[in-house]
Design an enzyme around this catalytic site. Structure first.
Site, PDB file in Angstrom:
ATOM      1  CD  GLN A   1      10.328  -7.777  -2.431  1.00  0.00           C
ATOM      2  OE1 GLN A   1      10.028  -7.449  -1.090  1.00  0.00           O
ATOM      3  NE2 GLN A   1       9.737  -6.983  -3.320  1.00  0.00           N
TER       4      GLN A   1
ATOM      5  CG  HIS B   1       3.076   0.411  -5.599  1.00  0.00           C
ATOM      6  ND1 HIS B   1       3.304   1.596  -4.936  1.00  0.00           N
ATOM      7  CD2 HIS B   1       3.713  -0.413  -4.666  1.00  0.00           C
ATOM      8  CE1 HIS B   1       3.991   1.398  -3.639  1.00  0.00           C
ATOM      9  NE2 HIS B   1       4.303  -0.005  -3.713  1.00  0.00           N
TER      10      HIS B   1
ATOM     11  CG  LEU C   1      -0.885   1.404  -3.579  1.00  0.00           C
ATOM     12  CD1 LEU C   1      -2.081   0.884  -4.644  1.00  0.00           C
ATOM     13  CD2 LEU C   1       0.103   0.326  -3.718  1.00  0.00           C
ATOM     14  CG  HIS C   2       4.936   4.882  -5.023  1.00  0.00           C
ATOM     15  ND1 HIS C   2       5.251   4.347  -6.250  1.00  0.00           N
ATOM     16  CD2 HIS C   2       5.575   4.619  -3.980  1.00  0.00           C
ATOM     17  CE1 HIS C   2       6.390   3.443  -5.741  1.00  0.00           C
ATOM     18  NE2 HIS C   2       6.346   3.459  -4.449  1.00  0.00           N
TER      19      HIS C   2
ATOM     20  CD  GLN D   1      16.164  -3.018 -12.658  1.00  0.00           C
ATOM     21  OE1 GLN D   1      15.603  -2.860 -13.549  1.00  0.00           O
ATOM     22  NE2 GLN D   1      17.317  -2.095 -12.037  1.00  0.00           N
TER      23      GLN D   1
ATOM     24  CB  SER E   1      10.507   4.620  -1.822  1.00  0.00           C
ATOM     25  OG  SER E   1      10.322   3.968  -0.730  1.00  0.00           O
ATOM     26  CB  SER E   2       5.815   3.604   0.384  1.00  0.00           C
ATOM     27  OG  SER E   2       5.174   3.080  -0.444  1.00  0.00           O
ATOM     28  NE  ARG E   3      10.516   1.597   4.946  1.00  0.00           N
ATOM     29  CZ  ARG E   3      10.292   0.444   4.549  1.00  0.00           C
ATOM     30  NH1 ARG E   3      10.869   0.023   3.319  1.00  0.00           N
ATOM     31  NH2 ARG E   3       9.692  -0.579   5.605  1.00  0.00           N
TER      32      ARG E   3
ATOM     33  N   GLY F   1       0.787  -1.134  -0.106  1.00  0.00           N
ATOM     34  CA  GLY F   1       0.048   0.002   0.056  1.00  0.00           C
ATOM     35  C   GLY F   1       0.866   1.311   0.089  1.00  0.00           C
TER      36      GLY F   1
END
Ligand code: AMP
Length: 286
Positions: free
Chosen positions: A154, A38, A34-35, A149, A186-188, A32
């Site tokens: 991951q 995503h 989201l940006h 990527q 990034s969500s962060r 979630g």
């Protein structure tokens, strides 16, 4: 109309009925907040597949005890709107207790690949990732699943896991979406102050430097690595965790000398203020 489900069983039934109608099923797992990164995965899934599931679940088992699980951004309404815009058919957004029984005892673990780089700095992180991804793949039954990527290690680990366990899902890796100044979305990023936001572009600067140096004839991996590290160490406000070149299939270090055409990946992790950022770039030696 987009379906929103929190029940694993009902999600499985929706997807199963789509499969029975002959639709190719795709899944985009997310946490979630989201940006556009995503969004690009969901768009790609929409292009490829007849039935697209997005999952939104902030997975507690992939956060360390000192990490940002409790403050991780949760923006469900805006997320659902973005899923709608991308043409997603079904959003699976479970509560934690529907995903993990209190007496759950099973973990999926990938070996060496999950112990290096991110795995070394975030012990247990990838065990949480591979366990939840396995569960999400079983629930959403996708013929294809889409990963960014952006989280290079991951996607590599998930590909290895799917191959090793004969999970019948093709893992598709999608390109990194960046802000106009190069910062990987990034969500962060929303944790960054405006000064930190400026400083954060130095990761992209270091990756571009690595790309430039690799393109020169007879470039030496260790020297490229050193220059990338130096650039980041000299940037005020950046606390470097690693900046390395590695083999893009195995994440092992590169040999001392490489021939023209050798492929590599440059991987960076750094803290900017209290925000931990990662980024990477595929490279080809000149
Ligand atoms: P997350 O919600 O951070 O777990 O990310 C969900 C998926 O989106 C992962 O496969 C990420 O690699 C991918 N992703 C995150 N940021 C980006 C980005 N900037 N560009 C492309 N994919 C991304």
């Amino acid at each position: 109309m987009m379906l929103v489900e929190s029940c694993p069983q009902k999600t499985w039934q929706h997807v199963n009925s789509a499969r029975q109608r002959g639709l190719l099923t795709g899944c985009v797992p997310t946490m979630g907040a989201l940006h556009q990164g995503h969004f690009s995965l969901m768009q790609r899934a929409r292009l490829d597949c007849g039935f697209v599931t997005a999952t939104i679940f902030v997975n507690p088992t992939q956060f360390g005890p000192q990490e940002d699980f409790s403050k991780y951004p949760r923006t469900l309404e805006a997320d659902l709107e973005l899923c709608r815009q991308a043409g997603v058919d079904l959003v699976f957004t479970p509560q934690t207790d529907r995903m993990y029984a209190s007496d759950a005892e099973t973990t999926v673990r990938v070996g060496r690949l999950s112990t290096v780089l991110e795995g070394a700095h975030r012990p247990g992180h990838f065990d949480g990732v591979t366990t939840v991804v396995t569960k999400l793949l079983l629930i959403t039954q996708p013929e294809r699943a889409y990963f960014g990527q952006k989280d290079f290690q991951q996607q590599l680990i998930v590909k290895r896991m799917v191959r090793d366990l004969n999970i019948p899902t093709e893992i598709v890796t999608c390109p990194i979406i960046r802000e106009s100044d190069g910062l990987a979305m990034s969500s962060r990023n929303r944790y960054l102050s405006s000064v930190e936001r400026q400083t954060a572009t130095s990761l992209w600067g270091a990756l571009q430097l690595a790309q430039h140096l690799c393109g020169q004839s007879q470039a030496v991996p260790a020297a490229v690595e050193q220059q990338m590290q130096q650039k980041l160490l000299q940037t005020a406000g950046v606390e470097l965790q690693y900046a390395v070149l590695a083999d893009p299939e195995t994440l092992l270090p590169l040999p001392e000398r490489v021939s023209a055409g050798t492929k590599a990946v440059a991987l960076i992790a750094a803290r900017v203020g209290s925000t931990r950022l990662i980024d990477n770039q595929l490279l080809t030696f000149g």
